[in-house]
Design a protein around this motif. Structure first.
Motif, PDB file in Angstrom:
ATOM      1  N   ARG A  31       0.828  -1.199   0.000  1.00 45.67           N
ATOM      2  CA  ARG A  31       0.000   0.000   0.000  1.00 45.67           C
ATOM      3  C   ARG A  31       0.870   1.259   0.000  1.00 45.67           C
ATOM      4  NH1 ARG A  31      -5.348  -0.258   0.489  1.00 45.67           N
ATOM      5  NH2 ARG A  31      -6.347   1.758   0.618  1.00 45.67           N
ATOM      6  N   ASP A  98      -4.973   7.530   3.620  1.00 42.20           N
ATOM      7  CA  ASP A  98      -5.161   6.262   2.922  1.00 42.20           C
ATOM      8  C   ASP A  98      -4.859   5.078   3.843  1.00 42.20           C
ATOM      9  OD1 ASP A  98      -5.459   4.567   0.433  1.00 42.20           O
ATOM     10  OD2 ASP A  98      -3.374   4.105   0.982  1.00 42.20           O
ATOM     11  N   MET A  99      -3.748   5.153   4.557  1.00 38.19           N
ATOM     12  CA  MET A  99      -3.356   4.030   5.411  1.00 38.19           C
ATOM     13  C   MET A  99      -4.327   3.851   6.577  1.00 38.19           C
ATOM     14  SD  MET A  99      -0.778   2.747   3.831  1.00 38.19           S
ATOM     15  CE  MET A  99      -0.065   1.610   5.005  1.00 38.19           C
ATOM     16  N   THR A 100      -4.730   4.944   7.213  1.00 35.44           N
ATOM     17  CA  THR A 100      -5.653   4.816   8.346  1.00 35.44           C
ATOM     18  C   THR A 100      -7.054   4.409   7.875  1.00 35.44           C
ATOM     19  OG1 THR A 100      -6.042   7.211   8.388  1.00 35.44           O
ATOM     20  CG2 THR A 100      -4.340   6.345   9.864  1.00 35.44           C
ATOM     21  N   ALA A 101      -7.475   4.886   6.707  1.00 38.67           N
ATOM     22  CA  ALA A 101      -8.773   4.464   6.160  1.00 38.67           C
ATOM     23  C   ALA A 101      -8.760   2.974   5.825  1.00 38.67           C
ATOM     24  CB  ALA A 101      -9.122   5.286   4.917  1.00 38.67           C
ATOM     25  N   ALA A 102      -7.576   2.437   5.515  1.00 39.51           N
ATOM     26  CA  ALA A 102      -7.450   1.006   5.229  1.00 39.51           C
ATOM     27  C   ALA A 102      -7.378   0.173   6.507  1.00 39.51           C
ATOM     28  CB  ALA A 102      -6.212   0.761   4.366  1.00 39.51           C
ATOM     29  N   GLY A 103      -7.413   0.845   7.664  1.00 39.22           N
ATOM     30  CA  GLY A 103      -7.448   0.123   8.936  1.00 39.22           C
ATOM     31  C   GLY A 103      -6.132   0.071   9.691  1.00 39.22           C
ATOM     32  N   TYR A 104      -5.095   0.701   9.180  1.00 39.62           N
ATOM     33  CA  TYR A 104      -3.818   0.713   9.892  1.00 39.62           C
ATOM     34  C   TYR A 104      -3.830   1.824  10.935  1.00 39.62           C
ATOM     35  CZ  TYR A 104      -2.523  -2.337   6.084  1.00 39.62           C
ATOM     36  OH  TYR A 104      -2.497  -3.367   5.181  1.00 39.62           O
TER      37      TYR A 104
END
Length: 141
Positions: A31, A98-104
């Protein structure tokens, strides 16, 4: 005259991470733009080329224990940092989103650091902080 051959000087070549879940780790780093061959999730050791000729490698805990049986995963916070240049301050914000929206998980929300960078941290699946940065004053994308 006795001449002993000189050993070559070691050259920094690879960053290695031991991961608890290879599939989750590869998804995280893909990602962020790293490329791994299809099917890498089923391998015990995976490498990717980095800009400038370096490589990054991922080994499962089982792989490490196969040649170092007494190895134990470290406890506590990470002592190594990886950093990804995001091009612009807006790029830092976009990558963090993007990374936090992907759950990270976010380690640090984006902020303007006193050392002249837009800076943020996301956590990889093993809890390692991965820095996202760009110099302040660069044009927005």
């Amino acid at each position: 005259m006795n001449s002993t051959p000189t050993a070559p000087t070691p050259r920094f070549d690879l960053i290695g991470l031991v991961v608890s879940d290879l599939t989750a780790s590869l998804a995280f780093y893909r990602r962020l733009g790293l490329e791994f061959p299809d099917g890498s999730e089923s391998l015990p050791h995976v490498e990717a080329a980095l800009p400038g000729g370096l490589r990054i490698a991922f080994d499962t805990e089982e792989t490490v224990r196969s040649f170092h049986p007494d190895w134990q995963a470290p406890a506590g916070g990470g002592r190594i940092g990886l950093a990804f240049h995001c091009g612009t301050p807006a790029g830092v914000d976009a990558a963090h989103q993007d990374m936090t929206a992907a759950g990270y998980a976010s380690g640090l929300k984006p902020f303007d650091a006193p050392w002249g960078q837009r800076y943020a941290v996301v956590l990889d699946p093993d809890g390692n902080g991965v820095d996202l940065f760009a110099p302040l004053g660069t044009a927005a994308e």
